[in-house]
Scaffold this active site. Sequence first.
Site, PDB file in Angstrom:
ATOM      1  N   LEU A   1       0.868  -1.179   0.000  1.00 57.80           N
ATOM      2  CA  LEU A   1       0.000   0.000   0.000  1.00 57.80           C
ATOM      3  C   LEU A   1       0.904   1.227   0.000  1.00 57.80           C
ATOM      4  CD1 LEU A   1      -2.584  -1.245   2.658  1.00 57.80           C
ATOM      5  CD2 LEU A   1      -2.454  -1.757   0.211  1.00 57.80           C
TER       6      LEU A   1
ATOM      7  N   GLY B   1       4.777   3.527   3.121  1.00 59.81           N
ATOM      8  CA  GLY B   1       3.474   2.898   3.216  1.00 59.81           C
ATOM      9  C   GLY B   1       3.391   1.723   4.159  1.00 59.81           C
TER      10      GLY B   1
ATOM     11  N   HIS C   1       2.810  -2.692   4.207  1.00 62.54           N
ATOM     12  CA  HIS C   1       2.705  -3.986   3.546  1.00 62.54           C
ATOM     13  C   HIS C   1       1.700  -4.836   4.311  1.00 62.54           C
ATOM     14  CE1 HIS C   1       7.088  -3.437   1.961  1.00 62.54           C
ATOM     15  NE2 HIS C   1       6.206  -2.754   1.254  1.00 62.54           N
TER      16      HIS C   1
ATOM     17  N   THR D   1      10.343  -9.286  -5.464  1.00 52.72           N
ATOM     18  CA  THR D   1      10.634  -9.430  -4.037  1.00 52.72           C
ATOM     19  C   THR D   1      10.059  -8.247  -3.265  1.00 52.72           C
ATOM     20  OG1 THR D   1      12.754  -8.285  -4.247  1.00 52.72           O
ATOM     21  CG2 THR D   1      12.769 -10.687  -4.484  1.00 52.72           C
TER      22      THR D   1
ATOM     23  N   LYS E   1     -18.639 -15.687  25.133  1.00 54.58           N
ATOM     24  CA  LYS E   1     -18.905 -14.297  25.513  1.00 54.58           C
ATOM     25  C   LYS E   1     -18.894 -13.442  24.251  1.00 54.58           C
ATOM     26  CE  LYS E   1     -17.702 -10.815  28.934  1.00 54.58           C
ATOM     27  NZ  LYS E   1     -18.083  -9.710  28.065  1.00 54.58           N
TER      28      LYS E   1
END
Length: 863
Positions: A148, A186, A188, A246, A569
């Site tokens: 991102l 950003g 990842h 990569t 719960k």
Amino acid sequence: MATGGGKTQETVSVEGHRLRLTNLDKVLYPETGTTKADVISYYAAVADYMLPHSRNRAATRKRWVHGVGTPEEPGQVFFQKNIEDSAPSWVKRFPIEHKTSTNYYPVVNDLATLTWLAQSAALEIHVPQWQFGPRGKIGAADRMVLDLDPGDGVGLAECAEVARLARSILSDMGLDARPVTSGSKGIHLYAALDGSQTSDEVNAVAHELARALEADNPDLVVSDMKKSLRRGKVLVDWSQNNGNKTTICPYSLRGRFQPTVAAPRTWAELEDPGLAQLDYEQVLERLDDPDPLAGMADGTFAEKALEEAVEEEAGGSRSADRLGKYRSMRDAAKTPEPVPEEPSTPTEGNSFVIQEHHARRLHWDFRLEHDGVLVSWALPKGPPSTTGKNNLAVQTEDHPLDYGTFEGHIPKGEYGGGDVKIWDHGTYEREKWRDGKEVIAVLHGQPDGGLAGQGAADRRFALIHTGSGGDKANNNWLIHLMKDQPKPGEKGRDDESDGGVKVKPEAGRPRPATPQAAVAAAAEADTGPAPTVPEEGTDDSVPVIEPMLATAGSRAEINNDDEWAFEMKWDGVRAVVTVTPEGTRLISRNGKDMTAAYPELADLSGHLNGERAVLDAEIVTLNKAGRPDFGLLQPRMHLSKPREIAAAAQRTPAHLMVFDLLWLDGKSLEELGYEQRREILESAVEATPDGHLQVPPALDMGMDEAVAASKELGLEGVMAKRRTSTYSPGRRSKNWLKLKNQFTQEVVVVGWRPGQGNRQNKVGSLLVAIPDGVDLKYIGRVGSGLSEKDLALIGPRLKKMSRKTPPLDDVPGADASDAQWVRPALVGEVTFSERTGSGKLRHPVWRGLRPDKKPSDVVVEPA
């Protein structure tokens, strides 16, 4: 090891390998004075955390042999794939054939190799999303990554927003997404895969996911790499799943002017408006905290096949032909499995089969005949052999009935390739079957079958789904061997008889066919006081009942599991619900009418086997994985405008989890024991097909198993309820105990401190306290988790509640120096890691306001 300060070289032994470390005092990051010795020490400290994510992956290195330089004079970077001839012989390496050459890549599998790389000033280590297999063969993709990357005009906050959107989709696909701030600009986003898809296939899925995010959020997301399209948006770079590409390895340093790190983060941290990249010193300080990537690289993979997730994301759903999906995954010309051409037809059969399947990973296929098909689950660890353990069961596609006799070899390359043999088979008795939610069955296996080998050929199992049961929920279930097992030679008991009487499997006693008859039967029984009729009321009157309150508990308070019932719960808002032909009312714990806030729950009378009732329940919202998410519910708790409420109901619909029945058609059930109330509740309330109204099952297991199951399902914890206990309206009782999986604390807001930067003059953190007798006790300040929405909601309220003096006396001077004090009336909730010796909270994270609570409701939660 040297850390600077004059020593320039040293010979060390690392894991039995001798390494000569030179130029230790060389400054690699001039802006911070960080030396090579500091870099080597950092990588030594994070090795245990980093190596699982670099192991057996082809490492591409970026080296700054003369340092990263400064903005005015950047240092020269060397991008290196091929391992140098001078590399130590013990550094493991594998070849990869490229179009023009064959390169030998090192793999970073141990501390010695990591230290050698640091010595060569390889600051950044980049790896693909696949691993080398035996004999250096390139393996399938074992994780997906989304990069991102913010364009001009946006930053890390917008990347975090896109990460949350992507997480929702990935969760719906059965994938557990984990964020890493990249150390650059950003975020990842990683998700572990099961290794059954090629890199090309995963890359295509990632591309479609990026396109879907862009289509739903065109003002925020872009999936095209063109720079001209990226201004003001976040690029979802899907291409790093290509087998030739990569990504910076988690925990790797970055070669930027500051020594930042690709740092794993928690989802709670991404809620912080002040989210920033971390440098290596900050990462070192966090190493004592739980690793946010724990489990990502140790085989804890998503059990759901990726192609199945893609099909669901494309809008696929179960067709009328329940074998359509089965046929689409098999070619009759290539596999010996039965592949019927005709659609399935309903049957009344009751066969079962368990097959031992030696596929890519050994597992057992558990299949029950139902509605003309074999409803199937894959059990990675097989059927549980003891009641103290719950095994994972992943629901797969329905199989044809002929598969019940199939044994043989599925060719390699075909779906499920491997050897299949029958482990056990026979018939089963169906005690409960709630599609997508719960199945209880007694299996009658063979005298020489696998079940008999585990102890008995006749076994009673429960399968419990981990989500909400809808088509979009995940496929993970738990399979549990029930405590109440059939006696040798005893056939299972059907839950219907000719006389209209139901049999409760756990007790083996008749249950009246109507809830009203059950109430009357309870009144005549010797097991408890008779139900009472409301005073001077007509049948149309419905009493006002305050909810019974639970006490925080622990294992020490539950001496005998058999005396307690256990329920999951639910992480939501408590509601006392009155259901009448005129409509439904939802009343909060502190007496506020919440009916208008949840219009989707406005009329539940059609699902009540009676005219009028008072129920005890929890309002929750579910995420895409079908699990309660308080963060989704919290914004709905403050809406008042009908248009906003209606939109929120469509966007994040509420679900009502009903767990107790207090009054039914003029009769109070408060004096009945828990088990009697529960029995009547299950016959009085029918779940809605869409899951908005549910009666979650009580758990047929002990405390330890129940707590373990709740953790495995990602739920808040467990409620333990004494089986003989009556209902005590408005009272906090130790007959109900809360057993939480994480530490939470309701708090009273007593003040706030302004923030920094773009939050200057706004709320930066809240000062919080808890009641201590008639006074308040200060327990710290919380800033993490406060989103912009939270600030917009709470800021104006705090300003209206301002006061000149603090409402308590024990606030430290550092916290009080610029504090703005408020009247202590607002209640919120936080999570935290632990308490200090003085009772302060460590690492508190804001969860949201609790308008359903008042300060006098706040009690100290255990930690």
